[in-house]
Design a protein around this motif. Structure first.
Motif, PDB file in Angstrom:
ATOM      1  N   GLY A 299      -9.946  -6.856   4.952  1.00  0.00           N
ATOM      2  CA  GLY A 299     -11.147  -6.305   5.585  1.00  0.00           C
ATOM      3  C   GLY A 299     -12.367  -6.454   4.687  1.00  0.00           C
ATOM      4  O   GLY A 299     -13.474  -6.724   5.157  1.00  0.00           O
TER       5      GLY A 299
ATOM      6  N   TYR B 244      -8.597  -9.253  11.623  1.00  0.00           N
ATOM      7  CA  TYR B 244      -7.179  -9.168  12.039  1.00  0.00           C
ATOM      8  C   TYR B 244      -6.982  -9.750  13.443  1.00  0.00           C
ATOM      9  O   TYR B 244      -5.913 -10.289  13.748  1.00  0.00           O
ATOM     10  CB  TYR B 244      -6.659  -7.730  11.959  1.00  0.00           C
ATOM     11  CG  TYR B 244      -6.243  -7.307  10.559  1.00  0.00           C
ATOM     12  CD1 TYR B 244      -7.184  -6.898   9.624  1.00  0.00           C
ATOM     13  CD2 TYR B 244      -4.906  -7.324  10.167  1.00  0.00           C
ATOM     14  CE1 TYR B 244      -6.810  -6.513   8.345  1.00  0.00           C
ATOM     15  CE2 TYR B 244      -4.519  -6.942   8.882  1.00  0.00           C
ATOM     16  CZ  TYR B 244      -5.478  -6.529   7.984  1.00  0.00           C
ATOM     17  OH  TYR B 244      -5.097  -6.157   6.708  1.00  0.00           O
TER      18      TYR B 244
ATOM     19  N   GLU C  51      -2.205  -5.372   5.227  1.00  0.00           N
ATOM     20  CA  GLU C  51      -2.665  -5.214   3.840  1.00  0.00           C
ATOM     21  C   GLU C  51      -3.717  -4.113   3.871  1.00  0.00           C
ATOM     22  O   GLU C  51      -4.487  -4.049   4.827  1.00  0.00           O
ATOM     23  CB  GLU C  51      -3.214  -6.573   3.372  1.00  0.00           C
ATOM     24  CG  GLU C  51      -3.722  -6.661   1.952  1.00  0.00           C
ATOM     25  CD  GLU C  51      -5.091  -6.053   1.794  1.00  0.00           C
ATOM     26  OE1 GLU C  51      -5.345  -5.500   0.725  1.00  0.00           O
ATOM     27  OE2 GLU C  51      -5.897  -6.097   2.749  1.00  0.00           O
TER      28      GLU C  51
END
Ligand code: NAD
Ligand code: 2YG
Ligand code: MG
Length: 263
Positions: free
Chosen positions: A254, A129, A249
């Motif tokens: 991840g 991220y 999300e």
């Protein structure tokens, strides 16, 4: 740790597809292309076994299915074991798994049985991220980034931003945590009363388990918010009012980052 619920995952497949599209628009890399770039790895037909784990609070409805969707969406080969826990692990190995994905209430890991690499979801989520914000073309000139939430996801994000030569401003409701991070890393405390601190940011990272952590004061028109935090830290009203672009999300981004970390 706040655990995912089946409701969090209800729209996961659409969210993953939509976020992959947005990431491509923002960075010119698809999500798997970006992972390839940052980890310098690639898949080589690994077989990925997903083992449902009953320990602690037990199986989360559609958790394993969401992992399998992620694996298949990015063209990889995977399966969910019929057995859970240790019997599932034995089944995975007997069926020729190269990589194991499994999570209990404390840790979600990817383990590559062939090369020994292991990855933790919190670290890999913080990293990807953060890298998305760093690779967003329209936001490349401004190096200031605000990090809200300095826990197990936020801290690896801070490390990633520093590696990417960003100016990092940090905030957490826990002032002890802020002091620790400011003394351990070359980052600045976010302080709107200090004339040297930017008040608003084009790039915002958020990793907290709370809503409404991103207040109006820190926003600019068209700020980019990259946030694994569940629930979403910014209200729909503010997203609309400021034309915010948001990467968010609950599981797949991840997970893909973890897989590239162990390829
Ligand atoms: P953590 O408990 O280690 O850290 C959370 C931090 O947020 C703490 O330091 C806490 O003090 C801070 N915080 C809480 N409320 C705040 C507020 N109002 N303002 C500022 N800071 C605040 O948690 P973590 O493991 O880092 O996870 C953070 C969030 O990310 C959780 O919601 C978790 O479920 C989520 N998560 C999402 C993904 C994903 O793929 N989307 C992956 C992992 C974790
Ligand atoms: O196998 C299952 O279905 C369960 N044992 C999975 C448990 C996962 C618990 N962990 C979480 O809910 C998370 N906070 C970590 C998941 C990463 C993405 N948010
Ligand atoms: Mg994710």
């Amino acid at each position: 740790m706040a655990l995912l619920t089946p409701e969090d995952l209800a729209n996961m497949t659409n969210a993953l597809v939509e976020n992959d599209r947005l990431i491509t628009e923002l960075t010119d890399y698809s999500l798997d292309g970006l992972c390839r770039e940052i980890y310098d790895t690639a898949p080589h037909n690994e077989k990925i076994a997903i083992i449902p784990i009953t320990a602690g609070n037990g199986i989360i409805g559609s958790f394993s299915e969401s992992l399998l969707f992620t694996v298949k969406h990015f063209g990889m080969d995977g399966f969910i074991t019929e057995n859970t826990d240790v019997a599932g692990y034995y089944e995975a190995v007997m069926k020729g798994a190269d990589i194991i994905l499994m999570a209990d209430d404390l840790a979600y890991i990817a383990h590559n049985l062939k090369n020994g690499k292991i990855a933790h979801n919190q670290i890999c989520t913080g990293r990807i991220y953060a890298e998305i914000l760093c690779h967003a073309k329209d936001y490349a000139d401004d190096k200031d980034v605000l990090v809200i939430g300095l826990g197990k996801v936020g801290t690896p994000a801070v490390e990633t931003f520093l590696k990417e030569k960003q100016n990092v401003y940090v905030f957490d409701v826990d002032s002890k945590r802020v002091d620790e991070v400011v003394s351990n890393y070359p980052v600045f405390k976010y302080d709107p009363n200090d004339s040297k601190t930017p008040k608003s940011f084009f790039k915002i990272f958020e990793a907290t388990p709370c809503a409404d952590t991103i207040c109006e004061d820190v926003l600019k028109q068209n700020s980019l918010v990259s946030t694994p935090g569940i629930p979403c830290g910014i209200s729909g009203e503010l997203i609309e009012k400021y034309g915010i672009r948001i990467v968010l999300e609950p599981l797949g981004i991840g997970t893909l980052s973890m897989l590239y970390a162990v390829f």
